[in-house]
Design an enzyme around this catalytic site. Structure first.
Site, PDB file in Angstrom:
ATOM      1  NE  ARG A 158      -4.299  -1.241   0.014  1.00  0.00           N
ATOM      2  CZ  ARG A 158      -4.463  -2.204  -0.895  1.00  0.00           C
ATOM      3  NH1 ARG A 158      -3.525  -2.459  -1.789  1.00  0.00           N
ATOM      4  NH2 ARG A 158      -5.583  -2.909  -0.931  1.00  0.00           N
ATOM      5  CG  HIS A 213      -3.545  -0.586  -6.944  1.00  0.00           C
ATOM      6  ND1 HIS A 213      -3.946   0.008  -5.774  1.00  0.00           N
ATOM      7  CD2 HIS A 213      -3.555  -1.923  -6.689  1.00  0.00           C
ATOM      8  CE1 HIS A 213      -4.197  -0.925  -4.862  1.00  0.00           C
ATOM      9  NE2 HIS A 213      -3.955  -2.110  -5.401  1.00  0.00           N
TER      10      HIS A 213
HETATM   11  P1  NAP Z   1      -1.498 -11.302   4.608  1.00  0.00           P
HETATM   12  O1  NAP Z   1      -1.664 -12.711   4.148  1.00  0.00           O
HETATM   13  O2  NAP Z   1      -2.351 -10.812   5.712  1.00  0.00           O
HETATM   14  O3  NAP Z   1       0.056 -11.136   5.011  1.00  0.00           O
HETATM   15  C1  NAP Z   1       0.527  -9.980   5.616  1.00  0.00           C
HETATM   16  C2  NAP Z   1       1.967 -10.184   6.024  1.00  0.00           C
HETATM   17  O4  NAP Z   1       2.434  -8.960   6.614  1.00  0.00           O
HETATM   18  C3  NAP Z   1       2.139 -11.275   7.084  1.00  0.00           C
HETATM   19  O5  NAP Z   1       3.348 -11.951   6.893  1.00  0.00           O
HETATM   20  C4  NAP Z   1       2.179 -10.471   8.378  1.00  0.00           C
HETATM   21  O6  NAP Z   1       2.864 -11.105   9.441  1.00  0.00           O
HETATM   22  C5  NAP Z   1       2.928  -9.249   7.917  1.00  0.00           C
HETATM   23  N1  NAP Z   1       2.694  -8.120   8.819  1.00  0.00           N
HETATM   24  C6  NAP Z   1       1.536  -7.490   9.100  1.00  0.00           C
HETATM   25  N2  NAP Z   1       1.731  -6.522  10.028  1.00  0.00           N
HETATM   26  C7  NAP Z   1       3.044  -6.566  10.344  1.00  0.00           C
HETATM   27  C8  NAP Z   1       3.845  -5.850  11.234  1.00  0.00           C
HETATM   28  N3  NAP Z   1       3.348  -4.879  12.029  1.00  0.00           N
HETATM   29  N4  NAP Z   1       5.159  -6.164  11.319  1.00  0.00           N
HETATM   30  C9  NAP Z   1       5.681  -7.153  10.546  1.00  0.00           C
HETATM   31  N5  NAP Z   1       4.968  -7.873   9.662  1.00  0.00           N
HETATM   32  C10 NAP Z   1       3.656  -7.580   9.580  1.00  0.00           C
HETATM   33  O7  NAP Z   1      -1.690 -10.274   3.411  1.00  0.00           O
HETATM   34  P2  NAP Z   1      -1.510 -10.563   1.842  1.00  0.00           P
HETATM   35  O8  NAP Z   1      -2.725 -11.229   1.316  1.00  0.00           O
HETATM   36  O9  NAP Z   1      -0.179 -11.190   1.621  1.00  0.00           O
HETATM   37  O10 NAP Z   1      -1.539  -9.065   1.258  1.00  0.00           O
HETATM   38  C11 NAP Z   1      -0.596  -8.098   1.642  1.00  0.00           C
HETATM   39  C12 NAP Z   1      -1.029  -6.744   1.106  1.00  0.00           C
HETATM   40  O11 NAP Z   1      -0.800  -6.684  -0.296  1.00  0.00           O
HETATM   41  C13 NAP Z   1      -2.524  -6.447   1.225  1.00  0.00           C
HETATM   42  O12 NAP Z   1      -2.858  -6.017   2.531  1.00  0.00           O
HETATM   43  C14 NAP Z   1      -2.703  -5.368   0.202  1.00  0.00           C
HETATM   44  O13 NAP Z   1      -2.494  -4.109   0.831  1.00  0.00           O
HETATM   45  C15 NAP Z   1      -1.595  -5.628  -0.803  1.00  0.00           C
HETATM   46  N6  NAP Z   1      -2.105  -6.005  -2.147  1.00  0.00           N
HETATM   47  C16 NAP Z   1      -1.742  -5.260  -3.208  1.00  0.00           C
HETATM   48  C17 NAP Z   1      -2.170  -5.617  -4.474  1.00  0.00           C
HETATM   49  C18 NAP Z   1      -1.733  -4.837  -5.693  1.00  0.00           C
HETATM   50  O14 NAP Z   1      -2.257  -5.057  -6.786  1.00  0.00           O
HETATM   51  N7  NAP Z   1      -0.752  -3.968  -5.566  1.00  0.00           N
HETATM   52  C19 NAP Z   1      -3.001  -6.739  -4.659  1.00  0.00           C
HETATM   53  C20 NAP Z   1      -3.359  -7.462  -3.532  1.00  0.00           C
HETATM   54  C21 NAP Z   1      -2.919  -7.108  -2.271  1.00  0.00           C
HETATM   55  P3  NAP Z   1       2.333 -12.480  10.078  1.00  0.00           P
HETATM   56  O15 NAP Z   1       2.591 -13.532   9.012  1.00  0.00           O
HETATM   57  O16 NAP Z   1       3.177 -12.674  11.273  1.00  0.00           O
HETATM   58  O17 NAP Z   1       0.873 -12.311  10.358  1.00  0.00           O
END
Ligand code: NAP
Length: 315
Positions: A230, A278
């Site tokens: 993000r 995006h």
């Molecule tokens: P996810 O499965 O919830 O994984 C989030 C990761 O971030 C996990 O490893 C989590 O740690 C870690 N994390 C969260 N808060 C943290 C903190 N305070 N300190 C350290 N690590 C932290 O999410 P996801 O599905 O992979 O998606 C990630 C993000 O990608 C989404 O939230 C979205 O904003 C973005 N996204 C972008 C696009 C695009 O087209 N650009 C598309 C889809 C998603 P833990 O494993 O320990 O919980």
């Protein structure tokens, strides 16, 4: 069963979701994107952010008193978490199509930076510069902030290609071939290590501006940043300053604090910033319809859906 789409994607999803629900043997349902007068009959809300005058419309969920869950079509749900009218489970999208897209986009840009591909594409000036040869992946250190549904398979794909990969998450992790760190000391280790840093964190109170003046200064000189998480994970002023000072070499940014990125934003014209609109990973209608149907089934069976958001963690 009544499903309400608070999303402008209803026309794209209607047939595909009906088919996916049928395949799971779920009962016939009424589906609509009209904020129906039968609000008490709504059992599931399928959601994607809709903007009006550049701002995401804030819904009042409190009227849907029998709603069992809000199912997001997208993986990022930060704009729903501060909506106090949302008193039911919230489920983010975890979808194979989305994951594949993210792996491909991140691997493509990592290889582009690693191999210095821009230099040849943008610099065809008749000079035969054959002395500078690209290194091998094993000699390139990649850090990934966020090793969840998207970051973990991206880390694994890069490891498979031979990159020296480390990851950072909130909780401790154990991934084959990838050194994993957590906590603030772990963050510093990853920042110091990475020549290419991929950001795939969700936006939360803890991760807002996680790349700021201080953390950027911990990164190696001449390192590259790829942000597909993000926009507000990065303090833009600090990044522009670091680029100007020649500390961070380049940034590839798919997400921005304000989207669409305003035409006057300095990122558009910065010679060492690549802007993509995006598009890193999009939810595939076909595969995500199956995910929505499966999660509806799990919830109806009283089980935990895949991608259940923890309101306290903020993702
Ligand atoms: P996810 O499965 O919830 O994984 C989030 C990761 O971030 C996990 O490893 C989590 O740690 C870690 N994390 C969260 N808060 C943290 C903190 N305070 N300190 C350290 N690590 C932290 O999410 P996801 O599905 O992979 O998606 C990630 C993000 O990608 C989404 O939230 C979205 O904003 C973005 N996204 C972008 C696009 C695009 O087209 N650009 C598309 C889809 C998603 P833990 O494993 O320990 O919980």
């Amino acid at each position: 069963m009544r499903i309400l789409f608070l999303s402008d994607l209803f026309p794209s999803y209607e047939i595909s979701l009906r088919q996916a629900l049928k395949e799971r043997g779920l009962p016939e349902c009424t589906m609509s994107d009209k904020k129906t007068e039968k609000v008490q009959e709504v059992e599931f809300i399928i959601y994607s952010p809709v903007k009006s005058n550049g701002r995401v419309i804030r819904h009042d969920f409190s009227t849907y008193i029998n709603n069992k869950a809000v199912l997001s079509i997208y993986a990022g749900v930060e704009h729903l978490l501060n909506n106090s009218s949302l008193n039911c489970p919230l489920v983010k999208m975890v979808d194979d199509g989305l994951t594949s897209g993210m792996i491909e986009w991140c691997v493509a840009h990592t290889l582009r930076i690693h191999l210095g591909i821009d230099r040849h594409i943008l610099g065809q000036d008749g000079i035969w510069r054959h002395k500078s040869k690209p290194p091998l992946a094993k000699d390139r250190r990649v850090g990934i902030l966020g090793i969840g549904a998207l970051g973990k398979p991206t880390a694994e794909a890069l490891h498979f290609l031979g990159f020296d990969v480390v990851g950072w998450s909130r909780t401790a992790k154990n991934l084959t071939g990838i050194r994993c760190f957590h906590g603030s000391e772990g963050l510093k280790k990853v920042l110091r290590f990475a020549e290419i840093l991929i950001v795939l964190l969700p936006l939360t109170k803890e991760t807002f501006h996680i790349l700021n003046e201080e953390t950027l200064s911990v990164m190696q000189k001449d390192s590259a940043i790829i942000n597909a998480g993000r926009g507000s994970l990065i303090d833009d002023i600090a990044l522009l300053k670091s680029l100007k000072m020649g500390h961070i070499l380049n940034a590839t940014l798919d997400v921005f604090a304000t989207e669409p990125l305003p035409p006057s934003h300095p990122y558009w014209v910065h010679p060492r910033v690549t802007v993509t609109p995006h598009i890193a990973a999009d939810t595939s209608i076909e595969s995500s319809s199956k995910v929505l149907a499966r999660n509806i089934e799990l919830i109806l069976e009283g089980k935990k859906p895949v991608g259940l958001v923890d309101f306290k963690r903020g993702y």
